[in-house]
Scaffold this motif. Structure first.
Motif, short mmCIF file in Angstrom:
data_model
loop_
_atom_site.label_atom_id
_atom_site.label_comp_id
_atom_site.label_asym_id
_atom_site.label_seq_id
_atom_site.Cartn_x
_atom_site.Cartn_y
_atom_site.Cartn_z
N SER A 351 -28.04 14.63 56.41
CA SER A 351 -26.75 14.00 56.68
C SER A 351 -26.47 12.88 55.69
N VAL A 352 -27.51 12.09 55.41
CA VAL A 352 -27.35 11.00 54.45
C VAL A 352 -27.03 11.55 53.06
N HIS A 353 -27.70 12.64 52.72
CA HIS A 353 -27.47 13.23 51.41
C HIS A 353 -26.06 13.79 51.30
N ARG A 354 -25.55 14.40 52.38
CA ARG A 354 -24.17 14.90 52.36
C ARG A 354 -23.19 13.76 52.14
N PHE A 355 -23.41 12.64 52.83
CA PHE A 355 -22.50 11.51 52.64
C PHE A 355 -22.60 10.95 51.23
N SER A 356 -23.79 10.98 50.66
CA SER A 356 -23.95 10.48 49.30
C SER A 356 -23.08 11.28 48.33
N ARG A 357 -23.07 12.59 48.49
CA ARG A 357 -22.23 13.42 47.63
C ARG A 357 -20.74 13.18 47.91
N LEU A 358 -20.41 13.02 49.19
CA LEU A 358 -19.02 12.76 49.56
C LEU A 358 -18.55 11.42 48.99
N ALA A 359 -19.42 10.42 49.07
CA ALA A 359 -19.07 9.10 48.54
C ALA A 359 -18.87 9.15 47.03
N PHE A 360 -19.71 9.92 46.34
CA PHE A 360 -19.58 10.04 44.88
C PHE A 360 -18.23 10.64 44.52
N THR A 361 -17.82 11.67 45.27
CA THR A 361 -16.51 12.28 45.02
C THR A 361 -15.39 11.28 45.28
N SER A 362 -15.52 10.51 46.38
CA SER A 362 -14.50 9.52 46.70
C SER A 362 -14.39 8.46 45.61
N VAL A 363 -15.53 8.01 45.10
CA VAL A 363 -15.52 7.00 44.05
C VAL A 363 -14.85 7.54 42.79
N THR A 364 -15.12 8.80 42.48
CA THR A 364 -14.48 9.40 41.31
C THR A 364 -12.97 9.40 41.46
N VAL A 365 -12.48 9.80 42.64
CA VAL A 365 -11.04 9.80 42.89
C VAL A 365 -10.49 8.37 42.82
N LEU A 366 -11.21 7.41 43.40
CA LEU A 366 -10.77 6.01 43.37
C LEU A 366 -10.64 5.50 41.94
N VAL A 367 -11.60 5.82 41.10
CA VAL A 367 -11.57 5.34 39.72
C VAL A 367 -10.38 5.95 38.96
N LEU A 368 -10.20 7.27 39.10
CA LEU A 368 -9.12 7.94 38.36
C LEU A 368 -7.75 7.43 38.81
N LEU A 404 -20.31 -0.45 43.40
CA LEU A 404 -21.02 0.68 42.79
C LEU A 404 -22.50 0.37 42.63
N ALA A 405 -22.81 -0.90 42.35
CA ALA A 405 -24.23 -1.27 42.25
C ALA A 405 -24.93 -1.08 43.59
N ALA A 406 -24.28 -1.54 44.68
CA ALA A 406 -24.87 -1.34 46.01
C ALA A 406 -24.96 0.14 46.34
N ALA A 407 -23.94 0.90 45.93
CA ALA A 407 -23.97 2.35 46.18
C ALA A 407 -25.11 3.01 45.41
N GLY A 408 -25.42 2.49 44.23
CA GLY A 408 -26.53 3.03 43.46
C GLY A 408 -27.86 2.88 44.19
N PHE A 409 -28.08 1.72 44.80
CA PHE A 409 -29.29 1.54 45.60
C PHE A 409 -29.31 2.49 46.79
N SER A 410 -28.15 2.68 47.42
CA SER A 410 -28.09 3.59 48.56
C SER A 410 -28.43 5.01 48.14
N ARG A 411 -27.90 5.44 47.00
CA ARG A 411 -28.21 6.79 46.52
C ARG A 411 -29.69 6.93 46.19
N ARG A 412 -30.31 5.85 45.68
CA ARG A 412 -31.74 5.91 45.39
C ARG A 412 -32.55 6.13 46.67
N TRP A 413 -32.22 5.35 47.72
CA TRP A 413 -32.96 5.51 48.98
C TRP A 413 -32.63 6.85 49.63
N THR A 414 -31.40 7.34 49.45
CA THR A 414 -31.06 8.67 49.98
C THR A 414 -31.90 9.74 49.32
#
Length: 643
Positions: A351-368, A404-414
């Motif tokens: 479940s955590v891994h699914r959210f990690s991928r979902l969050a990455f997609t959301s961040v990409t949309v937010l940046v663009l 994004l820095a905090a998200a990077g740590f979260s992805r590492r622990w995920t």
């Protein structure tokens, strides 16, 4: 901590950060500005105009009395209601009565910019010559402070609520936690807060637009005006969509409960139904939920920045995507944080891994979408640090970098959680063992007592591994979950701060519009207010050789210190000398003057370098030329002094 208490804690966190970020902020800035007026501000007309016209930097909304023209005696001289100029939503006009007398007239105006923010002001023009006026225009801001504060609080809470509502629902449906029970309270809180703030905005919109206090909340005329305006339509649509969302949430929750009842908890999680029945149902939920989410986001887009300016269709689509991505990311973070703290056993790594991928997609949309909206709102590099909008955008960008820095740590622990979970599971049951870990404590009352051992090793009944490595593995998993909780909490705190900065941005005039307004005002000033004023005045004292002209040069012709040079030209066309020249200035509309220029003989001309004129306006300039001990003449002319 119970779910209602946790939802209350999240709201308290939002409120605290709101006070920190907004406690010293100024009132909402206007998003439209006056580009031109006809008659021009401070102008003196030879005859009465038939109408007053105002042009703004973007389209504006009006009411019947958006333009009020007041006579010198403070009487309204409008001949009809305020209207848009045909084919021009950025121009408004009002017809005037016939036979207006000479004097100074005041135009008080109040409109609503295309992105729903009210602006107000006043200017004057004169017919014949300026005069004193008893017309009074309130010096209060366009928005009443109390009404504006309540309106802003409701807007901020609505943004947080829609993020909570959409983000948590997407987390449950996409990430499929073993039990949605800890998250039901967050969904209810998001729905109820959004409902309450939307109803509140319907009543607050009228006082906010008209600049009145909260005591007029229930004024039927203001409510009617709100419900017939574009922002009011958006709020009504939001209420209708919330009703549809309530039905969707009830049916979705009922489906999840039935899935739990039909299937033994030890076999699968509620969301892990067989593909033959789960996939069509999940697709249907995605279609209906996606429509509701997009429509809800659209109620913001149609009433804010995206609805005005350049490339409106593209901007509105970008705004909807930006809001949805924000909601999925930040709302999902709140759901993840709650699940990590509320779960009786660790949240499955899948479940955590699914959210990690979902969050990455959301961040990409937010940046663009954020890059596009930044370009659209700024327009040039000068606006980055030269406007309030640009500086807020820089602050938001810094916040996103921290996020994004905090998200990077979260992805590492995920990733570590996922790696730790994979070796102990067969390929066919990657998602079943974490579900068993969550389901085992709920089945104790209806099954045999479990053997003694660490609680986090309860999955041993579904795997052939012995109980020896379970405590060590559980200890490592627990440490990883604790680290993940800390990084997710950091994401939530920084994310809420970014959300609030974003909300402030929606209440700030875009840099592009601010620079365009400044450029328009500079162009008008350059056209109307020359840097040097030269006036040639004929005179005749009534004696032989007593005719001539006096040339007065006033520089720069603006408020503050000015230089004056007076040259007398005799009847023969040559430079003449006179015993004395006196010069004074009077601003009759403000009852200022006469101010003596204090001219002195400079040897060939009379002049001064210390004439101080305190206010802009049309001044009466009186020059007295003395040609002998007893012969003199006085002449007057009008001269315009700019700011």
């Amino acid at each position: 901590m119970s779910v209602p208490r946790r939802a209350t804690a999240l709201v308290a966190l939002l409120g605290t950060l709101s006070l920190i970020l907004l406690g010293g902020a100024a009132s909402v800035s206007a998003h439209s500005a006056v580009r031109d007026t006809d008659p021009r501000e401070g102008s003196v007309l030879q005859s009465a105009p038939r109408e007053v016209t105002m042009t703004f930097t973007e389209s504006v909304g009006i009411t019947d009395d958006s333009l009020r023209v007041l006579s010198p005696e403070n009487r309204r001289v409008n001949a009809g209601d305020t209207q848009h100029v045909a084919g021009h939503s950025d121009q408004v006009r009002v017809r005037l009565r016939d036979g207006l007398p000479d004097g100074t007239f005041t135009v008080a105006w109040r409109v609503v910019s295309a992105d729903s923010h009210p602006i107000a002001g006043a200017f004057t023009f004169s017919i014949g010559e300026p005069s004193a006026t008893t017309a009074t225009v309130s010096a209060e801001p366009a928005v009443n402070p109390a009404s504006g504060a309540l309106y802003d609080i409701a807007r901020y809470a609505a943004y947080a609520a829609v993020a909570l509502l959409i983000g948590v629902v997407v987390f449950v449906l996409a990430c499929r936690p073993p039990s949605p029970e800890p998250l039901r309270g967050l969904v209810r809180a998001g729905w109820w807060i959004l409902l309450a703030t939307t109803v509140g905005l319907v009543f607050l919109r009228g006082p906010y637009e008209r600049g009145t206090g909260p005591s007029t909340l229930l004024d039927p005329a203001l409510i009617e005006n709100t419900l017939t305006s574009r922002p009011g339509w958006a709020l009504l649509a939001r209420l209708a969509l919330l009703a549809g969302a309530a039905v969707f949430l009830v049916r979705t929750d009922a489906g999840l409960r039935r899935a739990v009842e039909r299937s033994p908890a030890v076999e699968r999680s509620p969301a892990a139904e067989p593909s033959s029945t789960a996939e069509p149902r999940r697709t249907g939920l995605a279609v209906v939920g996606g429509f509701l989410a997009v429509a809800l986001a659209g109620t913001w887009a149609v009433a804010e920045h995206a609805s005005a300016g350049i490339q409106v269709p593209v901007a509105m689509a970008s705004s909807v995507l930006h809001l949805l991505a924000m909601a999925v990311w930040l709302g999902g973070l709140g759901a993840l944080l709650t699940a990590l703290h509320r779960s009786e056993t660790p949240l499955p790594a899948a479940s955590v891994h699914r959210f990690s991928r979902l969050a990455f997609t959301s961040v990409t949309v937010l940046v663009l979408t954020g890059v596009y909206q930044s370009w659209r709102g700024l327009g040039s590099w000068d606006a980055v640090f030269g406007t309030s909008y640009g500086r807020l955008l820089v602050a938001k960008a810094c916040g996103v970098v921290l996020l994004l820095a905090a998200a990077g740590f979260s992805r590492r622990w995920t990733a570590r959680l996922t790696d730790a979970a994979q070796p102990s599971k067969a390929p066919a049951s990657k998602e079943l063992v974490p579900a068993l870990e969550m389901a085992e404590p709920r089945s104790e009352a209806s099954s045999e007592p479990s053997s003694e051992g660490p609680s986090e090793g309860s999955a041993e009944g579904s795997a052939e591994a012995d109980s020896t490595p379970a405590p060590a593995g559980s200890s490592g998993t627990g440490a990883r979950h604790r680290s993940l909780r800390r990084s997710v909490l950091a994401e939530v705190v920084v994310g809420v701060a970014v959300l609030l900065i974003t909300t402030v941005l929606t209440g700030t005039q875009p840099g592009r519009a601010e620079l365009e307004t400044a450029a328009a005002e500079s162009a008008v000033a350059a056209a109307d207010d020359p840097t040097t004023s030269t006036t040639l005045i004929p005179f005749d004292v009534g004696t032989p050789g007593g005719q001539g002209k006096v040339q007065l040069v006033l520089e720069p012709g603006r408020v503050g210190e000015n230089t004056v040079e007076a040259v007398v030209i005799g009847s023969d066309g040559g430079i003449a000398t006179v015993p004395e020249i006196r010069l004074s200035f009077t601003l009759r509309s403000q009852k200022i003057g006469p101010i003596d220029a204090g001219l002195t003989d400079q040897g060939g001309y009379w002049g001064t370098r210390s004439l101080n004129l305190p206010l802009a306006g049309t001044w009466t300039m009186k020059v007295t030329i003395r040609t002998s001990d007893i012969d003199q003449v006085a002449e007057t002319r009008q001269v315009k002094i700019a700011r």
